[in-house]
Design a protein around this motif. Sequence first.
Motif, PDB file in Angstrom:
ATOM      1  N   PRO A  92       0.943  -1.264   0.001  1.00 31.41           N
ATOM      2  CA  PRO A  92      -0.013   0.007   0.013  1.00 31.41           C
ATOM      3  C   PRO A  92       0.828   1.292  -0.106  1.00 31.41           C
ATOM      4  CG  PRO A  92      -0.780  -1.479   1.484  1.00 31.41           C
ATOM      5  CD  PRO A  92       0.468  -2.292   1.126  1.00 31.41           C
ATOM      6  N   GLU A  93       1.874   1.205   0.936  1.00 27.38           N
ATOM      7  CA  GLU A  93       2.800   2.544   0.698  1.00 27.38           C
ATOM      8  C   GLU A  93       3.397   2.844  -0.436  1.00 27.38           C
ATOM      9  OE1 GLU A  93       3.189  -0.086   2.750  1.00 27.38           O
ATOM     10  OE2 GLU A  93       5.205  -0.721   2.959  1.00 27.38           O
ATOM     11  N   HIS A  94       3.449   1.911  -1.451  1.00 27.72           N
ATOM     12  CA  HIS A  94       3.966   2.283  -2.777  1.00 27.72           C
ATOM     13  C   HIS A  94       3.057   3.144  -3.584  1.00 27.72           C
ATOM     14  CE1 HIS A  94       6.580  -1.586  -2.121  1.00 27.72           C
ATOM     15  NE2 HIS A  94       7.402  -0.735  -2.179  1.00 27.72           N
ATOM     16  N   TYR A  95       1.756   2.956  -3.326  1.00 28.18           N
ATOM     17  CA  TYR A  95       0.800   3.849  -4.195  1.00 28.18           C
ATOM     18  C   TYR A  95       0.931   5.238  -4.335  1.00 28.18           C
ATOM     19  CZ  TYR A  95      -1.162  -0.261  -5.896  1.00 28.18           C
ATOM     20  OH  TYR A  95      -1.399  -1.608  -6.442  1.00 28.18           O
ATOM     21  N   GLN A 135      -7.086  -2.674  -1.763  1.00 33.09           N
ATOM     22  CA  GLN A 135      -7.813  -3.425  -1.124  1.00 33.09           C
ATOM     23  C   GLN A 135      -7.940  -4.689  -1.687  1.00 33.09           C
ATOM     24  OE1 GLN A 135     -12.216  -2.565  -0.859  1.00 33.09           O
ATOM     25  NE2 GLN A 135     -11.692  -0.545   0.137  1.00 33.09           N
ATOM     26  N   LEU A 136      -7.903  -4.777  -3.062  1.00 33.90           N
ATOM     27  CA  LEU A 136      -7.807  -6.206  -3.509  1.00 33.90           C
ATOM     28  C   LEU A 136      -6.705  -6.977  -3.372  1.00 33.90           C
ATOM     29  CD1 LEU A 136      -9.743  -7.735  -5.610  1.00 33.90           C
ATOM     30  CD2 LEU A 136      -8.569  -6.561  -7.378  1.00 33.90           C
ATOM     31  N   GLU A 137      -5.739  -6.358  -3.500  1.00 34.35           N
ATOM     32  CA  GLU A 137      -4.295  -6.644  -3.083  1.00 34.35           C
ATOM     33  C   GLU A 137      -4.099  -7.220  -1.604  1.00 34.35           C
ATOM     34  OE1 GLU A 137      -1.436  -3.923  -4.708  1.00 34.35           O
ATOM     35  OE2 GLU A 137      -2.255  -4.340  -6.590  1.00 34.35           O
ATOM     36  N   GLN A 138      -4.667  -6.340  -0.779  1.00 33.48           N
ATOM     37  CA  GLN A 138      -4.649  -6.871   0.732  1.00 33.48           C
ATOM     38  C   GLN A 138      -5.348  -8.282   1.003  1.00 33.48           C
ATOM     39  OE1 GLN A 138      -1.998  -4.820   1.416  1.00 33.48           O
ATOM     40  NE2 GLN A 138      -2.612  -5.218   3.279  1.00 33.48           N
TER      41      GLN A 138
END
Length: 403
Positions: A92-95, A135-138
Amino acid sequence: TLSGNDIAIAKSLVPALKEHGKEITTIFYATLFRDYPELLNIFNHNNQRAGLQQEALATAVYEAVANLDHLENILPVVKHIAHKHCSLGVQPEHYPIVGEYLTMAVQQVLGEQATPEILSIWKRAYNVIADAFIQLEQEIYRQGAEQPGGWSGFKSFVVKRKEQEGEGLIALYLEPEDGETLPAYEPGQYVCVRAQIDKFYHLRQYSLTEAPGKKHFRIGVKREGQEGSHAGKVSSYLHEQASQGDVLELSCPGGVFTLDHTLPRPVVLLGAGIGITPLLSMLYTLRERQPERTAVLGYAVRNGEYHAFADEIAHLVRDNEQVSATIFYEQPAVEDEQVGRFDRAGRIDAAWLQEQVSLDSEVYLCGPHGFMQGILTTLLKQGLKPEQLHYEIFGPALAFAVP
Ligand code: HEM
């Protein structure tokens, strides 16, 4: 959130973004890697050079912006990308970082056209899309880690066996170093190999080639690119350096090109070259789970040297009356003719497809772009519906135009 008007404004930017796609992405990656060189441990250096991936990420953002009010339209592509991201360990922090550098590049290239108002809307649009991916990736990471034997991120595996499987193709048998059992996976899925070569990690996905439920994973690795070139960094490493006893890091299996082995309908598997690898896993799984299901394999290679897993495929066909295979050699050698290794000279053609693919088939395709485009066009013409046609692209998916 974005109002209807915001969405309209964000969308109106898309043509200009696409028109200047190359410039924007060139600046984006150059500035991103200048300020965050550690991201070179995730991104494929070769795709950057070839301009393939350069286009893919940004193009996907534009496509998503164009579909902002009905993101469900592009859900299959989003899922494909999310699985890819998870295999790579995108977090997430990459986004926000990618968002910031993409926005700066847009601003720089579009100049006055990108007013502060438009840029602020664009940023919010990016965030909506990023949130959907996150969300999907988590969820994918969670499912991967929670299943028995699963994990998230990378896990150490030992190379147990390495076998030559044809010209420029090896099979690697990999067992977890900690001796744990392996998670289940769907036939057609891949794992990502992370190898430390030079001063960076390099990551590539490879299809699993057997049915799940074994003590090891087996992957097929084609040697890519010329010696010494950036293409094929990982595959050359695996071909030349990796040997029995070495440790490699693997992601949990992922990918959306999977055989639904609950459907009764006949299944048609069409592969060219290295594209056979996921299909082989499907054949093995069919044998175990649905031996009664009719299956047809069309496998196209240049000649006998490139005919991988020949004995295994012959075995699978011999073992099961419901399975038939036609092997196509594009340029058979004299010896191939003498030994009778193949069934037909030439390529998989419309006449063969007409004869083998019934209108209620589920079709799985894997091979080079040209191969897949040709076959998809033919099958659509023959009356199959898009939802019956499943395909995997090795390489950035959005560079692939669906006919
Ligand atoms: C690959 C889209 C954000 C890292 C891709 C691909 C697409 C894409 C379309 C090609 C998939 C394929 O191989 O078929 C997007 C979109 C994003 C986004 C729409 C934002 C909304 C990110 C972020 C990162 C990232 C935040 C992490 C730093 C990668 C990497 C690849 C990739 C490493 C593999 C290809 C390569 O190494 O060049 N992405 N991406 N992406 N993405 Fe993303």
